[in-house]
Write an enzyme that holds these catalytic residues in place. Structure first.
Site, PDB file in Angstrom:
ATOM      1  N   LYS A 161       0.862  -1.186   0.000  1.00  0.00           N
ATOM      2  CA  LYS A 161       0.000   0.000   0.000  1.00  0.00           C
ATOM      3  C   LYS A 161       0.896   1.232   0.000  1.00  0.00           C
ATOM      4  O   LYS A 161       1.640   1.479   0.954  1.00  0.00           O
ATOM      5  CB  LYS A 161      -0.923   0.004   1.215  1.00  0.00           C
ATOM      6  CG  LYS A 161      -1.879   1.192   1.238  1.00  0.00           C
ATOM      7  CD  LYS A 161      -2.806   1.116   2.446  1.00  0.00           C
ATOM      8  CE  LYS A 161      -3.758   2.296   2.484  1.00  0.00           C
ATOM      9  NZ  LYS A 161      -4.651   2.242   3.670  1.00  0.00           N
TER      10      LYS A 161
ATOM     11  N   LYS B  20      -2.011  -1.660  -3.723  1.00  0.00           N
ATOM     12  CA  LYS B  20      -2.882  -0.480  -3.719  1.00  0.00           C
ATOM     13  C   LYS B  20      -2.026   0.772  -3.806  1.00  0.00           C
ATOM     14  O   LYS B  20      -1.088   0.903  -3.022  1.00  0.00           O
ATOM     15  CB  LYS B  20      -3.720  -0.474  -2.434  1.00  0.00           C
ATOM     16  CG  LYS B  20      -4.660   0.710  -2.285  1.00  0.00           C
ATOM     17  CD  LYS B  20      -5.414   0.647  -0.963  1.00  0.00           C
ATOM     18  CE  LYS B  20      -6.361   1.832  -0.838  1.00  0.00           C
ATOM     19  NZ  LYS B  20      -7.088   1.822   0.450  1.00  0.00           N
TER      20      LYS B  20
END
Length: 325
Positions: free
Chosen positions: A196, A248
């Site tokens: 992320k 992400k």
């Protein structure tokens, strides 16, 4: 001279192109993120994410049923509380909005879809960080893990099938897995937000959860310049017991996604985040791009790079298109 090799033969008709397509997407490979707001008396549009809503419990149930009917494989729930504090108490409160919403969705759609919940403190803290703060204002990694353990148990009790570990604390997957197993909840799946990144593309999401963030999250989310680090984080999460790992954002990090997909022995997902969504919607609203074709192409690109499933705010709509085709 006439060419001997003619690759265009494989593109000559829709039927041929369909038959030789290398990448396919099924509605079951799509996950719909959903926002439920405490105190809401009806659905309300989120200005920076056209078409996405702040739900109340009734509209959340209806949207969940619609997604299941379209064939969507999962729902990822986010709670937007009315009150926040320094430790994110609402995240562990059985009567907090996310846990209440999880029970409502579980009662409505049961096991027809994988119910997922965001396990992070940022929606519930008055400072907007993903963990509790130390005296010097930094995020205290190990103190945060204790809060995550409590959140995991609360979300599992509420009926979540899969917990989305999005806080990017070191050791979070192992800590949550240990807490669940000790409580006899070996059945609960863990989705580790492994790679992320500290991206600029989260702006509309922060509007959606009414984030109170002060400062930034660069001390725990990954540097956008780092590719190998994303693969390393995924490897660590697998070793700690993650059932699924995720990259992400998706579209700006397809190289990382491909790396993780080549390495991972567990399913790999990718999150098409709010900024990706908002850019396409804005360009389409201005007539600059074909909306449906761009959305389908974007999801296909994420799948082509190696994602086994895609979290996207278009999940229900894309599922409908795919089924109709």
């Amino acid at each position: 001279m006439s060419p001997v090799v003619r690759p265009r033969r494989l593109r000559q008709s829709a039927a041929v192109r369909r038959l030789v397509s290398e990448t396919r997407t099924d509605p079951a490979q799509l996950v719909l993120p959903m926002f439920v707001r405490e105190g809401a008396t009806g659905p309300r549009p989120i200005e920076s994410m056209p078409g996405v809503l702040h739900h109340d419990l009734d509209s959340l149930r209806r949207a969940a049923v619609e997604a299941v009917a379209a064939g969507v494989g999962g729902l990822m729930l986010y709670g937007v509380p009315e009150h926040r504090d320094a430790i994110g108490s609402g995240g562990t409160d059985p009567d907090g909005i996310l846990n209440v919403a999880t029970r409502a969705v579980a009662a409505e759609v049961g096991d027809a879809v994988v119910i997922q919940t965001d396990l992070c403190l940022d929606e519930f803290t008055d400072h907007g960080h993903c963990g509790v703060l130390a005296a010097d204002g930094s995020v205290d990694n190990d103190a945060t893990l204790l809060r995550y353990r409590d959140m995991a148990l609360a979300q599992a009790e509420a009926g979540s099938h899969m917990l989305g570990l999005s806080g990017m604390m070191d050791g979070q997957t192992a800590a949550v897995r240990e807490a669940l197993d000790a409580a006899g909840r070996q059945d609960v799946l863990l989705l580790a937000y492994s790679a992320k990144y500290a991206s600029s593309l989260y702006g509309p999401f922060r509007d959606a959860v009414e984030s109170a963030l002060q400062g930034d999250r660069r001390t725990y989310q990954l540097d956008p310049a780092n590719r190998r680090e994303g693969r390393r984080e995924a490897v660590l999460d697998v070793a700690e017991g993650a059932d699924v790992v995720m990259v992400k954002p998706a579209s700006f990090y397809l190289d990382v996604l491909a790396d993780v997909a080549r390495e991972s022995p567990v399913p790999v997902w990718a999150y098409q985040v709010s900024g990706e969504y908002a850019m396409v919607e804005a360009a389409a609203a201005n007539g600059w791009i074909d909306r449906e074709r761009t959305i389908l192409e974007s999801v296909t690109a994420i799948r082509r790079a190696g994602a086994d499933a895609v979290l996207t705010y278009w999940a229900t709509e894309v599922a409908g298109w795919l089924r109709n085709r």
